[in-house]
Design an enzyme around this catalytic site. Structure first.
Site, mmCIF file in Angstrom:
data_model
loop_
_atom_site.group_PDB
_atom_site.id
_atom_site.type_symbol
_atom_site.label_atom_id
_atom_site.label_comp_id
_atom_site.label_asym_id
_atom_site.label_seq_id
_atom_site.Cartn_x
_atom_site.Cartn_y
_atom_site.Cartn_z
ATOM 1 N N HIS A 228 -16.317 -6.903 -14.141
ATOM 2 C CA HIS A 228 -16.197 -6.827 -15.596
ATOM 3 C C HIS A 228 -14.840 -6.341 -16.106
ATOM 4 O O HIS A 228 -14.530 -6.508 -17.284
ATOM 5 C CB HIS A 228 -17.294 -5.896 -16.133
ATOM 6 C CG HIS A 228 -17.597 -6.078 -17.585
ATOM 7 N ND1 HIS A 228 -16.956 -7.001 -18.404
ATOM 8 C CD2 HIS A 228 -18.479 -5.457 -18.385
ATOM 9 C CE1 HIS A 228 -17.439 -6.929 -19.620
ATOM 10 N NE2 HIS A 228 -18.367 -5.994 -19.648
ATOM 11 N N TYR B 255 -25.427 0.380 -28.678
ATOM 12 C CA TYR B 255 -24.154 -0.316 -28.466
ATOM 13 C C TYR B 255 -24.396 -1.812 -28.569
ATOM 14 O O TYR B 255 -25.246 -2.362 -27.868
ATOM 15 C CB TYR B 255 -23.609 0.031 -27.084
ATOM 16 C CG TYR B 255 -22.280 -0.596 -26.706
ATOM 17 C CD1 TYR B 255 -21.129 0.174 -26.673
ATOM 18 C CD2 TYR B 255 -22.181 -1.938 -26.349
ATOM 19 C CE1 TYR B 255 -19.906 -0.382 -26.307
ATOM 20 C CE2 TYR B 255 -20.971 -2.508 -25.997
ATOM 21 C CZ TYR B 255 -19.839 -1.718 -25.977
ATOM 22 O OH TYR B 255 -18.638 -2.275 -25.615
#
Length: 497
Positions: free
Chosen positions: A198, A314
């Site tokens: 990522h 989030y």
């Protein structure tokens, strides 16, 4: 900035530049696309680094505990599909055994970073090990020819998809080189998937690539009736090169320790996929509410029913308008959303609930616009944190605002190239999207992809060790929350208007 025709005009002084548009959307900064291939994360004692080489002419393939370097060019050109298949056939036919420590070597990339950095520096940066490690880290990407079989089973949809997701997320913890930008995983029955690191880019970049692969492979390239790639094998193509390792017992011990750490983490992941097909984007748009806002509010309602409380939430928003833009956070648990959720368990009238829902959706859209245009708060808070560390100054304010965990972490993986797929004629081309693990020990990770007009796929993750979470229970709550919110509008699902 202003909209102009099929693009945006970015004004800088007296100059105006037209920004490239992709499906009426500003694309990602090209720096992320540049790192898609030829990139590895390199472990360090203090910090990791992202290593990108300008050119790579090979991939590395892992099969039955062995590593093979496979050149992708011959006679000055890229290999054709049948020639790549030829190389894979040679690897599958290779009966050699793994060298000591080779089979589980990649567990170092799955465990703690400092032991991996120490093992890499002490044992893998000299002689034959260095040459083989360089081949892996400088490969365009890695391929795993997985000996297991994974697929969506219509007779056992829940368990089959859950196993499929867990395999792509972590496998056996040693059969994916987790530091590579991309691991292409091909299962024994031909099903494919990706595992992506990522730090080099965000999910839409990987999704963009995967959409292209999913359409190019069956539609443009195709297969013969016997199941081979179209074309002919090459009579003089050199075979794959078996990588050689000389891994001492001390390093093998460190590999074993990392594998134990990784297996404990992997075995604790409760992963669940929901193909939500009761309705999709088409019906949500008839409610005159943003599909993303609709889903995010449903997640808040589901979480409140699941845990009886709200939490810091989030949602990833892309910052496409900025050079090297990555993400900003949409804090989607707002006061407006909480008011709507409370109303859903009260005796409020339907009209009152709808009014609160629309206010919550408008607030969510406002928060999303702020995040996209650089007016969010979390990346600014992170900059303040970095500065405080650099100056060696403690900040009570930062300790307070950065200490609360994200117990609900969410992200939409957009379908970016809709023109490539005709899901009405070819429903088998549908993607289940991608997923990620929870970021809090007692929280959930939720990724979702809106597919066509009538399907939304949810990936839900949590930790089995937490008494507060259950991915399947949360999935049921998401499904019911979606239905309950839609029910407020009293739409006739058969009426297209």
């Amino acid at each position: 900035m202003m909209r102009s025709g099929n693009g945006y005009l970015i004004h800088a002084g007296s100059q105006a530049r037209r920004v490239l548009m992709l499906q009426n959307t500003i694309p990602m900064c090209s720096s992320q696309y540049e790192r898609m291939f030829n990139t590895s994360r390199i472990p360090g004692i203090e910090t990791d680094t992202v290593q990108h080489v300008s050119d790579s002419r090979h991939i590395v393939v892992y099969h039955r505990g062995r590593y093979f370097k496979v050149g992708m060019f011959y006679d000055g050109r890229l290999l054709l599909p049948r020639e790549i298949e030829q190389q894979m056939e040679r690897i599958l036919a290779d009966s050699s055994e793994p060298q000591p420590g080779e089979e589980t070597l990649a567990a170092l990339t799955a465990g703690d970073r400092v032991p991996w950095a120490c093992a890499r520096n002490a044992y893998l940066r000299h002689g034959v090990n260095r040459r083989s490690l360089d081949a892996v880290e400088k490969a365009a990407f890695c391929v795993t020819l997985d000996e297991t079989e994974q697929r969506f089973d219509e007779e056992n949809p829940v368990e089959s998809l859950d196993h499929y997701a867990k395999s792509l997320l972590h496998g056996k913890c040693y059969d994916r080189w987790f530091d590579k930008s991309i691991n292409l995983i091909i299962f024994k029955n031909g099903t494919m998937g990706l595992n992506a690191e990522h730090s080099w880019a965000d999910a839409p970049i990987v999704g963009h690539l995967w959409e292209y692969v999913l359409s190019m492979d069956p539609v443009n390239l195709g297969y013969t009736e016997e199941g081979h790639c179209n074309g002919e094998p090459h009579p003089n193509l050199p075979g794959p090169q078996r990588l050689q390792w000389n891994i001492p017992s001390e390093c093998q011990t460190m590999i074993g320790n990392s594998l134990s750490v990784a297996e404990a983490l992997a075995n604790d992941v409760d992963s669940h996929i929901i193909p939500f097909s009761d309705f999709g984007k088409g019906l949500i748009k008839r409610c005159r509410i943003s599909p993303d806002a609709f889903i995010q509010i449903a997640l808040q309602l589901a979480h409140y029913r699941d845990k009886g409380k709200f939490c810091l939430t989030y949602e990833a928003s892309m910052t496409r308008l900025f050079r090297e833009g990555r993400t900003e956070t949409v804090r989607s648990c707002t006061m407006e959303t909480c008011a709507f959720v409370h109303a859903m368990s009260s005796d409020n009238t339907t009209k009152e609930k709808l009014d609160l829902l629309k206010r919550a959706a408008e607030k969510h859209q406002e928060m999303y616009r702020l995040a996209m245009t650089g007016n969010g708060i979390d990346r600014h808070l992170f900059c303040l944190y970095v500065v405080s560390k650099y100056l060696g100054q403690d900040s009570p304010f930062l300790k307070e605002v950065l200490s609360e965990p994200w117990r609900l972490s969410t992200s939409q993986t957009p379908l970016q190239q809709r023109e490539l797929f005709d899901l009405v004629k070819h429903p088998e081309y549908v993607t289940s999207g991608g997923g990620f693990g929870p970021v809090a020990d007692d929280g959930y990770g939720v990724a979702y992809v809106i597919v066509g007009e009538d399907l939304i796929n949810f990936h839900i993750s949590s930790k089995l060790s937490s008494p507060e979470t259950d991915s399947h229970r949360f999935g049921n709550n998401i499904r019911q929350a979606m239905l309950d919110i839609l029910g407020l509008f009293q739409l006739d699902k058969k009426d297209p208007k």
